[in-house]
Scaffold this active site. Structure first.
Site, PDB file in Angstrom:
ATOM      1  N   GLU A  71       0.809  -1.143  -0.019  1.00  0.00           N
ATOM      2  CA  GLU A  71       0.176   0.061   0.076  1.00  0.00           C
ATOM      3  C   GLU A  71       0.901   1.219   0.150  1.00  0.00           C
ATOM      4  O   GLU A  71       0.613   2.226  -0.501  1.00  0.00           O
ATOM      5  CB  GLU A  71      -0.900  -0.279   1.043  1.00  0.00           C
ATOM      6  N   HIS A 142     -11.789  -4.738   8.797  1.00  0.00           N
ATOM      7  CA  HIS A 142     -12.482  -4.572   7.429  1.00  0.00           C
ATOM      8  C   HIS A 142     -13.767  -3.721   7.476  1.00  0.00           C
ATOM      9  O   HIS A 142     -14.560  -3.921   6.721  1.00  0.00           O
ATOM     10  CB  HIS A 142     -12.666  -6.023   6.828  1.00  0.00           C
TER      11      HIS A 142
END
Ligand SMILES: Cc1ncc(C[n+]2csc(CCOP(=O)(O)OP(=O)(O)O)c2C)c(N)n1
Ligand SMILES: Cc1ncc(C[n+]2csc(CCOP(=O)(O)OP(=O)(O)O)c2C)c(N)n1
Ligand SMILES: [Mg+2]
Ligand SMILES: [Mg+2]
Lengths: 337, 329, 337, 329
Positions: A71, A142
């Protein structure tokens, strides 16, 4: 007008802006799928949520590319490409993973223009699927919204659409904008549909929407909480209680004017967000009103938020975590009491 | 007659390279003087001793699409990339006429028109940015490359590894120039890097790496030429490791308690890239003492002028504290 | 009582807790200095700010260790060591670099106990020198406060001392605490001194201090803004305007009671922080009052913050960025107008 | 008489290893059934096909100070480490009697008393945690090691590189077990890792790495034994790469559009660690078909019981949504 869900609306905005401007490209993990395999198809799964479906077939691997699971490098690369004039649209698969690319977001992209003396632009967009999907049990890693953390950062713009129509128009603006824009996609809304024109259109950043108008209370809600607030408000309307509902659509810049005007008219404010309560958007809006609309306020300003806790896995707990229409209704009643 | 083959570079070129080396040295040393005299208030990371890395590499960046990404020890990179020393010095003083209007300061010098994408206060912050700029080069097919300078301490930041791997996977023309000055702040690179073999580790990501004596401008120049050429031709990223000492502490004011007694003085005596350059060009006869003296004189004058201009330069107006955060808001 | 500066007070707390408990150890970049060199001394510079001076000589390399420049690994390692019962005290050299270790802080440490069903503890402390040192020109990457971002995260505790006495007592508590604690050290205060007892003492987390008491306005200030607020309040006292000054000392947990009691008494609130304004601590406190002390409020709640901009380098701009006693004075006057 | 030397493991040991393999397989396959039947609502990352990695490694963790750190595909690791399958199944159903009271779910199974420091929803989140646990082992001198499982996709996260380097620098008993199943979600490891040579890249950090066929429990068991022993003896960290396919999609419900037709079926046919184990122990005669059938029966019963218990288990009380965020607050 054609009815489309938010996923489709976002896909359409991406496709049309890529068609219109050669400098727009998409980069992220598994946007295409199947890189390195011989899956015998044009593409693999097209992302965790199918948002990028069809883009590879149309634009090929130079305009939409999959990356390693890295990322920081993805967002850093978007920052660098944007600094030299490209218009990258990067994806972080779940907003929860900004923890891994905060530096390129917060110390690099956000600060380039200021610290380089106003001589640069960084027209990058970062797409971040965010929030809980009630009942999905996505759990603590999440389900986070993250957008309040990003709203705090000078130099970033923050967009949170609450319906498919806005999603398309705001993404078009985000891509055309010369500043870095974090575009949050409430996952709970991907399958929600409404009228969405086929042609491209831009909704300016910094202009709130007012999906409900009323006299008694101002409700400000963000992203997935907008439909929840609508449900609450519509149920109260049958009792003769009417509310303004302000959907800021972008939290940075924030349309203070629309919020303050409404509060000045109603004298009562409820702010709703699915994030935990501390240093968040609800406090931000409540504090705004407590300063600039103070003399109009006739009741305590109520915040409806998740508790100060991570998002749990079990459905019963998850549903207790996310503000419900009932909790919003109750808060509206409280400020009217 | 002298032996021009000895360096393969024209006299004009040599004069220009020497001018850059001398400018960086003079710039850095003068900052040190100004800090010690209390005329500069911040802390500055000086690159004296490492000038040849910056100059030898940037000499090959002749495509307008070429970019560099620098780090906290960035003055030399900026000067070698052609940033204006007066505007830099003004920036270091915090003047509104500084290259970044006084808002960035020593660790954030940038000059986008010269392809200088910024020094960086975050160790390891630069490599992903360079990968992005190199990706733009590739997507545009403009023949440009993006060079990032990083230290032997920075190499252990996760983002640096990610950037190296991603550069290989996306096959972009990024060049990683690792400046090994043996320290990251007060700790040695040898301690911080597991195997101590930075080259093998970098190569294991799939980058060809050339290692070179950073005190020898000609060696850096030559190696950088091939490394950059490799990337420019579309063969993917490449690495260059330059070994050269830093003469100063980590920053101005560093007590250097961690440094063996006399190490810096020894480096100044035996491993000074400017002395080595001078000896070489004088030995080959390509430049004369007068040639060098003329450059020295011009450089001193330029830095004198920069310091004077910076001292007299306008100060920023406090009302501008929140200007230019956005293009529009 | 002996007078010590904040640096010394912190050093003393570290040393005494390391003496008292074998499971306490320090880990970070350049805490010792000279690892890998033959500097002929017991240690090198002992950190960027000298806070860890002398610890290596006393405790050796098993109790205080330098690491590679790898913030994610440092904080991740602290998380792992704490999860198995050690009491690591990790340092991030500048709070600005939490961007590189947000994941172990936010997704790991903060959530362990909750997501593991309440069966684990993570008694880690992370020390974060933070904020601007006015006039030092540390610039956009070395001046941020960061603590509001961390206050937003459920599962973390956040400490911000404003003087040497509190710094010692709060660090002792932080080290002894079984939850992960982020301990912010306002760099501007390192050289500020006050009376600090030699012996160890603990100041409970979650209890505000009230360094000034008055009748007219409640001022809440954090960290380096506490001395600024004291200057403002003391100057107004000569005019007969008196203020309560609440120094929360820890923002998570937050001592709501002391703040609310004071606001109920004064009816007026000014909140001061050197961070930018959006989604920050000032909004958090203002929103608290706008809800729970609403009926007592007699004037708009004012926030005194940095502008929505990165911290600039040039001294004139830097000083314009950090709230001054004058700006605090002006805000107090405004809520009294 | 059979040839026990063929595996070097006692019959009891073999039965136990087989029980673990079969338990993991049955556990995962049953989840798939439950999901398809609509009785489980979340998404689950199943480890069918990779059981031997977990079992072969965890078999060596006999010191109470040993820990493991797992990842999103963690059910197998947890079972091999001795977590209770009923409590796990309850957790997957979100029961308040689940191992984590229903608050963590599939990606956050932890059992601190068994040295199981948690599965992890963040790819690459585990390795730094394991370095910390291993550092604790070293500081305490307790002879323990910390093993982290990570995938061939996770290896490109910056934190993983940082952890490997730091483990070497601090010389801690951390063991990095890389499970190469050829995919990270919908993308191949071969595409994502620059050189494709994961072993060389890992070794370049200064870790000795052993590579092994993860479909062969005996090979994993043996290799893991030496690797863990190396770390346990104070020689610093080590690595193990296990190659084994995943039989299912990335998660339950994955359409697997990216996967070549028939690849998974072929893996089930030819590369099934359980079939391979069975064939081996039957060939050597160490276990009989009856032995295996008895284990199979017991395992099916245990999983049946777990599924039934989970379905009947109490649900969490919504008022507990914010319980246990802190020890005290
Ligand atoms: C992310 C981050 N961590 C730590 C620091 C503090 N710091 C500044 S320079 C430096 C050492 C860098 O060493 P190296 O990369 O070798 O560069 P050198 O200073 O030797 O030129 C450190 C640790 C920082 N600026 N950024
Ligand atoms: C930081 C982060 N990025 C992305 C994801 C989404 N994601 C979950 S699993 C996965 C693939 C991991 O691949 P690998 O490490 O090979 O493990 P495998 O799934 O093959 O077992 C990805 C990208 C994530 N959970 N965390
Ligand atoms: Mg160095
Ligand atoms: Mg994999």
């Amino acid at each position: 007008m054609p009815v489309k869900d938010m996923r489709t609306a976002i896909n359409e905005a991406l496709r049309q802006e890529m068609e219109a401007d050669e400098s727009v490209f998409c980069i992220g993990e598994d946007l295409v799928g199947g890189f390195g395999t011989d899956c015998g198809k044009d593409q693999g799964n097209a992302g965790s949520f199918g948002v990028t479906a069809g883009l590879y077939s149309q634009f090929g691997g130079k305009r939409i590319m999959d990356t390693p699971i890295s990322e920081a490098a993805i967002i850093g690369a978007a920052a660098g490409a944007a600094l030299v004039g490209m218009r990258p649209v990067a994806e972080i698969m779940f907003a929860d993973f900004v923890t891994l690319c905060m530096d390129p977001l917060v110390n690099q992209m956000a600060k380039f223009r200021y610290m380089f003396g106003g001589k640069t632009t960084c027209p990058a967009v970062v797409r971040l699927p965010c929030g809980a999907i009630p009942g999905s049990g996505a759990g603590p890693h999440h389900s986070q919204t993250i957008y309040a953390l990003m709203t705090a950062i000078p130099g970033l713009k923050v967009v949170i659409p609450s319906n498919a129509y806005d999603a398309k128009g705001l993404l078009v603006s985000a891509i055309r904008d010369d500043d870095p824009v974090l575009y949050f996609e409430p996952k709970a809304l991907y399958t929600e549909s409404c009228d969405v024109p086929d042609e491209p259109y831009a909704i300016p950043l910094g202009e709130a929407a007012m999906p409900r108008e009323g006299d008694d209370v101002t409700v400000v809600a963000f992203g997935a909480m907008v439909p929840a607030a609508i449900a609450a408000i519509d149920s109260l309307a049958t009792e003769g209680i009417t509310c303004d509902l302000v959907d800021p659509r972008t939290t940075s810049p924030l349309d203070e004017e629309v919020i303050l005007e409404s509060v000045e008219a109603t004298g009562r404010l409820v702010v709703v967000d699915e994030s935990p309560p501390r240093c968040g958007l609800t406090a931000d809006i409540a504090a705004l009103a407590a300063d600039k609309a103070f003399w109009s306020l006739q009741a305590p300003v109520k915040q409806v938020t998740a508790p100060h806790a991570p998002t749990p896995f079990a459905t019963e707990l998850e549903l207790a975590h996310i503000p419900s229409p009932e909790r919003i209704t109750q808060a509206i009643r409280e400020v009217l009491a | 007659m002298a032996e021009p083959e000895a360096t393969g570079l024209s006299k004009d070129r040599l004069l220009e390279l020497y001018r850059q080396l001398a400018t960086i040295r003079e710039f850095e040393e003068r900052i040190n003087v100004e800090v010690n005299a209390g005329r500069l208030a911040s802390f500055y990371h000086l690159s004296s001793g490492q000038e040849a890395n910056a100059v030898g590499v940037c000499a090959h960046l002749d495509n307008p699409a070429d970019t560099i990404v620098s780090n906290h020890r960035g003055h030399g990179h900026c000067i070698a990339r052609g940033a204006d020393v007066q505007a830099m010095m003004k920036e270091l003083c915090g003047s509104s006429e500084g290259l970044c209007k006084g808002r960035g300061g020593t660790m954030h010098i940038a000059d986008i028109d010269r392809g200088l994408l910024g020094a960086n206060g975050v160790v390891g912050g630069g490599p992903p940015i360079a990968v992005g700029a190199a990706l733009a080069n590739k997507l545009r097919g403009d023949g440009g490359v993006s060079v990032v300078f990083l230290g032997d301490g920075a190499v252990n930041e996760g983002a640096v590894f990610e950037a190296m791997n991603m550069a290989v996977v996306l096959s972009v023309p990024a060049v990683f120039v690792i400046e090994d000055n043996k320290y990251g702040e007060f700790t040695t690179g040898a301690y911080m890097t597991g195997t101590g073999d930075l080259r093998a580790r970098t190569e294991s990501f799939g980058l060809g790496v050339t290692e070179v004596d950073g005190t020898d401008l000609f060696a850096v120049h030559e190696a950088a030429g091939s490394v950059i050429d490799h990337a420019r031709r579309g063969n993917g990223p490449a690495g260059l490791i330059c070994h050269a000492p830093r003469f100063h502490g980590h920053f101005t004011g560093d007590p250097e308690d961690y440094r063996p007694e006399g190490e810096a003085a020894e480096a100044r005596r035996d491993s000074d890239c400017i002395k080595i350059f001078r000896a070489r060009v004088l030995a080959t006869g390509q430049l004369t003492p007068d040639d060098l003296a003329a450059v020295d004189g011009a450089v001193t004058e330029a830095i004198d002028a920069a310091v004077a201009a910076a001292a007299a330069a306008p100060r920023p107006d406090p009302v501008d504290v929140a200007a230019d955060v956005y293009v529009s808001y």
